[in-house]
Design an enzyme around this catalytic site. Structure first.
Site, mmCIF file in Angstrom:
data_model
loop_
_atom_site.group_PDB
_atom_site.id
_atom_site.type_symbol
_atom_site.label_atom_id
_atom_site.label_comp_id
_atom_site.label_asym_id
_atom_site.label_seq_id
_atom_site.Cartn_x
_atom_site.Cartn_y
_atom_site.Cartn_z
ATOM 1 N N GLU A 61 -8.623 16.385 16.748
ATOM 2 C CA GLU A 61 -7.452 16.997 17.367
ATOM 3 C C GLU A 61 -6.986 16.170 18.568
ATOM 4 O O GLU A 61 -7.784 15.548 19.267
ATOM 5 C CB GLU A 61 -7.765 18.432 17.807
ATOM 6 C CG GLU A 61 -7.947 19.389 16.653
ATOM 7 C CD GLU A 61 -8.132 20.828 17.128
ATOM 8 O OE1 GLU A 61 -8.085 21.052 18.366
ATOM 9 O OE2 GLU A 61 -8.335 21.704 16.273
ATOM 10 N N ARG A 118 10.814 7.323 4.372
ATOM 11 C CA ARG A 118 11.020 7.027 2.948
ATOM 12 C C ARG A 118 11.190 8.287 2.111
ATOM 13 O O ARG A 118 11.784 8.256 1.036
ATOM 14 C CB ARG A 118 9.832 6.215 2.405
ATOM 15 C CG ARG A 118 9.810 4.782 2.860
ATOM 16 C CD ARG A 118 8.557 4.071 2.398
ATOM 17 N NE ARG A 118 7.390 4.502 3.154
ATOM 18 C CZ ARG A 118 6.170 3.982 3.020
ATOM 19 N NH1 ARG A 118 5.975 3.032 2.135
ATOM 20 N NH2 ARG A 118 5.174 4.406 3.760
ATOM 21 N N ASP A 194 14.603 -5.324 -3.604
ATOM 22 C CA ASP A 194 14.959 -4.188 -4.457
ATOM 23 C C ASP A 194 16.374 -3.736 -4.082
ATOM 24 O O ASP A 194 16.964 -4.226 -3.109
ATOM 25 C CB ASP A 194 13.956 -3.029 -4.348
ATOM 26 C CG ASP A 194 13.745 -2.567 -2.919
ATOM 27 O OD1 ASP A 194 14.709 -2.641 -2.111
ATOM 28 O OD2 ASP A 194 12.633 -2.124 -2.582
ATOM 29 N N LYS A 217 14.032 -3.829 -9.163
ATOM 30 C CA LYS A 217 12.647 -3.353 -9.178
ATOM 31 C C LYS A 217 12.556 -1.979 -9.823
ATOM 32 O O LYS A 217 13.446 -1.139 -9.680
ATOM 33 C CB LYS A 217 12.124 -3.281 -7.743
ATOM 34 C CG LYS A 217 10.691 -2.792 -7.604
ATOM 35 C CD LYS A 217 10.311 -2.592 -6.146
ATOM 36 C CE LYS A 217 10.888 -1.310 -5.588
ATOM 37 N NZ LYS A 217 10.392 -1.008 -4.227
ATOM 38 N N ARG A 219 9.622 1.062 -9.864
ATOM 39 C CA ARG A 219 8.331 1.472 -9.330
ATOM 40 C C ARG A 219 7.510 2.150 -10.415
ATOM 41 O O ARG A 219 7.959 3.115 -11.052
ATOM 42 C CB ARG A 219 8.508 2.401 -8.133
ATOM 43 C CG ARG A 219 7.181 2.828 -7.489
ATOM 44 C CD ARG A 219 7.385 3.414 -6.110
ATOM 45 N NE ARG A 219 7.819 2.415 -5.136
ATOM 46 C CZ ARG A 219 6.999 1.552 -4.549
ATOM 47 N NH1 ARG A 219 5.711 1.527 -4.863
ATOM 48 N NH2 ARG A 219 7.479 0.692 -3.666
ATOM 49 N N GLY A 249 2.611 -4.840 0.263
ATOM 50 C CA GLY A 249 3.024 -6.178 -0.146
ATOM 51 C C GLY A 249 3.333 -6.272 -1.628
ATOM 52 O O GLY A 249 3.737 -7.337 -2.112
#
Length: 337
Positions: A61, A118, A194, A217, A219, A249
């Site tokens: 904590e 993201r 991408d 790209k 995924r 990477g």
């Protein structure tokens, strides 16, 4: 520790700032993930960060304690949510709550690396939108204004009901790239790894007066991607691969494979604002044939001294110092974005 907290005192900590705060109705405080950055900003800004104690209990904590009064003052928190993201996020919220309860007039959070950006949409019916959740937590903690740097998703601003300014490190990184391309500028190309990086690539290309190529790209998993094709001419050209952040990477490595297959020159250069760089990422990128990796110190460097590729760090402390100076003076941040 618990009796001390119950009595209103601060626990003894290994991570304590003991520097005095400047005058002028504003207090600057740094989180533990931005200590080195704070030192650099102090030099550029000409004023000190306030003392703050940050401690972790044995169970993990977070405990924070302000060592300077902030009543009626504007507080600027410099705190990246760098890995471990959850720890530093809770630390930021705790610092903000401490300032709010200490009657700060206004709280501005400068978050050079904003974690969870993201997650701006649901990829499935039973998944959260973490960026939205973090925005709500940030506001609830009492933060009145958020400043980020090259945030992964510009749409992040839409999750907040408070002002959000997104600064950019592109001029700093583009300047460093320009020095490296003096002899090959006419035969170089900016590469977006991408589709999500196309807008970023265009900004670099405008700064450096270079064409753009795009890797398409797909995924396959959290750390596995595939590049199906490349749009743009890369044959016989020096490729400058840019992105806002590099984590595993995997995207960079797969993009390099596709670029090599398309006849690009070897020894690529990679530039990214945020060097998340999980363990093993530097070796992976170096083994793929990257000649140089340029990053900023938005996340304090945690390089692996044994890795064959060591990143070149471009400091954004002057950028943040300028932003803080303008915030304190009531100026605009528009030309820093």
């Amino acid at each position: 520790l618990l009796p001390l907290l119950a009595a209103g005192g601060c626990p003894m900590a290994r991570d304590t700032q003991t520097r005095s705060v400047g005058t002028g109705g504003a207090t600057l405080i740094a989180g533990s993930a931005s200590r080195s950055m704070a030192t650099s900003v102090e030099r550029d800004l000409g004023r000190r960060f306030a003392a703050a104690t940050i401690e972790r209990f044995p169970d993990g904590e977070v405990s924070v304690c302000l060592e300077e009064p902030v009543r009626g003052e504007e507080v600027i928190l410099l705190a990246a949510t760098a890995p471990p993201v959850n720890d530093h996020l809770i630390e930021l919220l705790a610092l903000a709550d401490a300032c709010r309860r200490a009657d700060a007039a206004r709280i501005v959070a400068i978050v050079p690396y904003f974690g969870y950006a993201r997650s701006d949409r649901r990829d499935g019916r039973r998944t959260p939108i973490m960026a939205s959740l973090i925005a709500e937590l940030t506001e609830h903690a009492g933060i009145d204004h958020v400043v980020t740097v090259d945030v992964h998703t510009p749409a992040l601003e839409g999750f907040f009901r408070i002002p959000v300014d997104n600064l950019t490190a592109i001029p700093d990184l583009a300047g460093a790239l320009g020095e490296r391309l003096r002899n090959v500028a006419g035969n170089a190309v900016i590469v977006a790894p991408d589709l999500g990086a196309v807008r970023l690539a265009n900004r670099y290309a405008t700064k450096l007066d270079l064409p753009v190529a795009v890797c398409h790209k797909r995924r396959l998993g959290g750390a596995e991607v595939s590049v199906s094709r490349i749009t743009g001419d890369v044959a016989g050209r020096r490729c400058i691969i840019i992105d806002d952040m590099i984590s595993t990477g995997g995207t960079i490595v797969e993009g390099i494979r596709a670029l090599n297959d398309a006849g690009a020159m070897p020894a690529h250069i990679v530039a990214a604002t945020h060097a998340v760089l999980v363990p093993g990422a530097l070796d992976k990128i170096g083994n793929a044939g990257v000649r140089e990796l340029l990053v900023t110190d938005s996340i304090e460097p945690r390089g692996d001294p044994t890795a064959r590729l060591q990143p070149t760090v471009i400091s954004i402390a002057p950028l943040l110092a300028t932003a803080i100076r303008r915030l304190l003076d009531g100026g605009s941040l528009r030309d820093l974005a």
